[in-house]
Design a protein around this motif. Sequence first.
Motif, mmCIF file in Angstrom:
data_model
loop_
_atom_site.group_PDB
_atom_site.id
_atom_site.type_symbol
_atom_site.label_atom_id
_atom_site.label_comp_id
_atom_site.label_asym_id
_atom_site.label_seq_id
_atom_site.Cartn_x
_atom_site.Cartn_y
_atom_site.Cartn_z
ATOM 1 N N ASP A 139 0.197 1.566 11.197
ATOM 2 C CA ASP A 139 -0.618 1.304 10.002
ATOM 3 C C ASP A 139 -1.159 2.609 9.419
ATOM 4 O O ASP A 139 -1.170 2.801 8.193
ATOM 5 C CB ASP A 139 -1.783 0.376 10.348
ATOM 6 C CG ASP A 139 -1.347 -1.035 10.722
ATOM 7 O OD1 ASP A 139 -0.199 -1.394 10.407
ATOM 8 O OD2 ASP A 139 -2.158 -1.756 11.327
ATOM 9 N N ILE A 140 -1.632 3.508 10.285
ATOM 10 C CA ILE A 140 -2.151 4.789 9.817
ATOM 11 C C ILE A 140 -1.049 5.590 9.137
ATOM 12 O O ILE A 140 -1.279 6.275 8.128
ATOM 13 C CB ILE A 140 -2.750 5.605 10.981
ATOM 14 C CG1 ILE A 140 -3.857 4.807 11.687
ATOM 15 C CG2 ILE A 140 -3.290 6.937 10.495
ATOM 16 C CD1 ILE A 140 -5.011 4.418 10.814
ATOM 17 N N GLY A 141 0.166 5.501 9.663
ATOM 18 C CA GLY A 141 1.291 6.201 9.038
ATOM 19 C C GLY A 141 1.564 5.705 7.626
ATOM 20 O O GLY A 141 1.834 6.501 6.721
ATOM 21 N N MET A 142 1.477 4.389 7.426
ATOM 22 C CA MET A 142 1.700 3.851 6.078
ATOM 23 C C MET A 142 0.567 4.246 5.136
ATOM 24 O O MET A 142 0.802 4.544 3.961
ATOM 25 C CB MET A 142 1.881 2.332 6.158
ATOM 26 C CG MET A 142 3.200 1.942 6.822
ATOM 27 S SD MET A 142 3.571 0.164 6.810
ATOM 28 C CE MET A 142 2.541 -0.394 8.165
ATOM 29 N N TYR A 143 -0.650 4.262 5.658
ATOM 30 C CA TYR A 143 -1.796 4.739 4.873
ATOM 31 C C TYR A 143 -1.573 6.200 4.462
ATOM 32 O O TYR A 143 -1.774 6.575 3.295
ATOM 33 C CB TYR A 143 -3.056 4.596 5.708
ATOM 34 C CG TYR A 143 -4.307 5.166 5.081
ATOM 35 C CD1 TYR A 143 -5.180 4.350 4.359
ATOM 36 C CD2 TYR A 143 -4.641 6.509 5.226
ATOM 37 C CE1 TYR A 143 -6.347 4.864 3.794
ATOM 38 C CE2 TYR A 143 -5.794 7.029 4.661
ATOM 39 C CZ TYR A 143 -6.640 6.212 3.951
ATOM 40 O OH TYR A 143 -7.782 6.733 3.394
ATOM 41 N N ALA A 144 -1.152 7.014 5.406
ATOM 42 C CA ALA A 144 -0.938 8.435 5.129
ATOM 43 C C ALA A 144 0.164 8.633 4.096
ATOM 44 O O ALA A 144 0.063 9.508 3.227
ATOM 45 C CB ALA A 144 -0.598 9.176 6.415
ATOM 46 N N GLN A 145 1.225 7.830 4.176
ATOM 47 C CA GLN A 145 2.303 7.968 3.195
ATOM 48 C C GLN A 145 1.806 7.617 1.795
ATOM 49 O O GLN A 145 2.131 8.312 0.824
ATOM 50 C CB GLN A 145 3.483 7.080 3.581
ATOM 51 C CG GLN A 145 4.690 7.194 2.655
ATOM 52 C CD GLN A 145 5.494 8.467 2.830
ATOM 53 O OE1 GLN A 145 4.951 9.508 3.211
ATOM 54 N NE2 GLN A 145 6.771 8.408 2.546
ATOM 55 N N ASN A 146 1.021 6.570 1.670
ATOM 56 C CA ASN A 146 0.414 6.264 0.370
ATOM 57 C C ASN A 146 -0.418 7.444 -0.130
ATOM 58 O O ASN A 146 -0.372 7.812 -1.313
ATOM 59 C CB ASN A 146 -0.488 5.033 0.488
ATOM 60 C CG ASN A 146 0.239 3.736 0.209
ATOM 61 O OD1 ASN A 146 1.453 3.662 0.314
ATOM 62 N ND2 ASN A 146 -0.516 2.694 -0.110
ATOM 63 N N PHE A 147 -1.206 8.017 0.764
ATOM 64 C CA PHE A 147 -2.070 9.158 0.442
ATOM 65 C C PHE A 147 -1.222 10.314 -0.102
ATOM 66 O O PHE A 147 -1.520 10.885 -1.163
ATOM 67 C CB PHE A 147 -2.805 9.569 1.716
ATOM 68 C CG PHE A 147 -3.916 10.555 1.529
ATOM 69 C CD1 PHE A 147 -5.237 10.148 1.605
ATOM 70 C CD2 PHE A 147 -3.659 11.900 1.319
ATOM 71 C CE1 PHE A 147 -6.285 11.055 1.459
ATOM 72 C CE2 PHE A 147 -4.683 12.817 1.175
ATOM 73 C CZ PHE A 147 -6.000 12.406 1.236
ATOM 74 N N LEU A 148 -0.144 10.638 0.604
ATOM 75 C CA LEU A 148 0.709 11.766 0.216
ATOM 76 C C LEU A 148 1.449 11.499 -1.090
ATOM 77 O O LEU A 148 1.571 12.390 -1.941
ATOM 78 C CB LEU A 148 1.703 12.070 1.336
ATOM 79 C CG LEU A 148 1.085 12.610 2.633
ATOM 80 C CD1 LEU A 148 2.085 12.495 3.782
ATOM 81 C CD2 LEU A 148 0.646 14.053 2.453
ATOM 82 N N LEU A 149 1.940 10.280 -1.256
ATOM 83 C CA LEU A 149 2.667 9.951 -2.486
ATOM 84 C C LEU A 149 1.724 9.922 -3.688
ATOM 85 O O LEU A 149 2.114 10.305 -4.799
ATOM 86 C CB LEU A 149 3.383 8.613 -2.341
ATOM 87 C CG LEU A 149 4.547 8.591 -1.346
ATOM 88 C CD1 LEU A 149 5.137 7.191 -1.249
ATOM 89 C CD2 LEU A 149 5.622 9.599 -1.733
ATOM 90 N N SER A 150 0.498 9.489 -3.479
ATOM 91 C CA SER A 150 -0.477 9.500 -4.569
ATOM 92 C C SER A 150 -0.780 10.933 -4.997
ATOM 93 O O SER A 150 -0.896 11.223 -6.198
ATOM 94 C CB SER A 150 -1.761 8.791 -4.138
ATOM 95 O OG SER A 150 -2.704 8.782 -5.189
ATOM 96 N N LEU A 151 -0.914 11.838 -4.029
ATOM 97 C CA LEU A 151 -1.101 13.251 -4.366
ATOM 98 C C LEU A 151 0.057 13.760 -5.223
ATOM 99 O O LEU A 151 -0.150 14.421 -6.247
ATOM 100 C CB LEU A 151 -1.200 14.093 -3.087
ATOM 101 C CG LEU A 151 -2.496 14.015 -2.299
ATOM 102 C CD1 LEU A 151 -2.310 14.659 -0.938
ATOM 103 C CD2 LEU A 151 -3.638 14.701 -3.052
ATOM 104 N N THR A 152 1.275 13.468 -4.800
ATOM 105 C CA THR A 152 2.461 13.928 -5.527
ATOM 106 C C THR A 152 2.486 13.368 -6.940
ATOM 107 O O THR A 152 2.761 14.090 -7.909
ATOM 108 C CB THR A 152 3.739 13.514 -4.781
ATOM 109 O OG1 THR A 152 3.718 14.075 -3.467
ATOM 110 C CG2 THR A 152 4.988 14.004 -5.507
#
Length: 224
Positions: A139-152
């Motif tokens: 779950d934390i990994g999916m949260y982190a991916q959202n975080f990174l993609l939002s930055l991009t």
Amino acid sequence: MRSRYSVRKFLPTPLSPSDIRGVLEDAQFAPSNCNTQPWTTHVVSGAARDALSKELLKAHDEERLSYDFTFDYADFGDGAYYERAQDHGATLYQALKIPRSDRAARNAHARANLEFHDAPHAAFLFMPVFGDGVRVAADIGMYAQNFLLSLTARGFGGIPQTMLGMYADTVREFLGVPEEHKLLFGISFGAADVTALANSFHMGRAPLEQSVVLHDTPGVLDEQ
């Protein structure tokens, strides 16, 4: 997704409060097991960021590692996973023009992780442990991916850093985080310095044939 990459050198300019809030709101929409939303994210900026970096560097110099979750290259085995990790290191240091023999330069690069690669912000992702913790970590990994993609998507960049998780006790003590919250990793983020050697390359990805097995799904791997 395809334009995102791990930024290893940032400009010092901080993001606006609205941009940071937007990234955090986007991350919050990640899926999670039974909608538990098990993430707790601590963001440091400004004086707090600088002070925490000093504490991390001190812990590093004093060899005070404190893992919540194990990390050892030997665990990758002798196959493709280890080969990819080796290729990652070789690609990185070649781009930085740091030879294998230059231990001082390699150590300086390692320390740069604890200076957040000069990023103005860093997020630390904490999690509770339910059972063996694997589903929570996913779950934390999916949260982190959202975080990174939002930055991009907003024109910024980030880098998930396992090394920040190697000093969990130092981070917990500095931030006042209870012991039951475990640190998986951190994400340094901000605007990328596009002129830096450290941002001059992108890591490749293995072909689908190495990671996908199709069952009654014809033609997919025939496409180029």
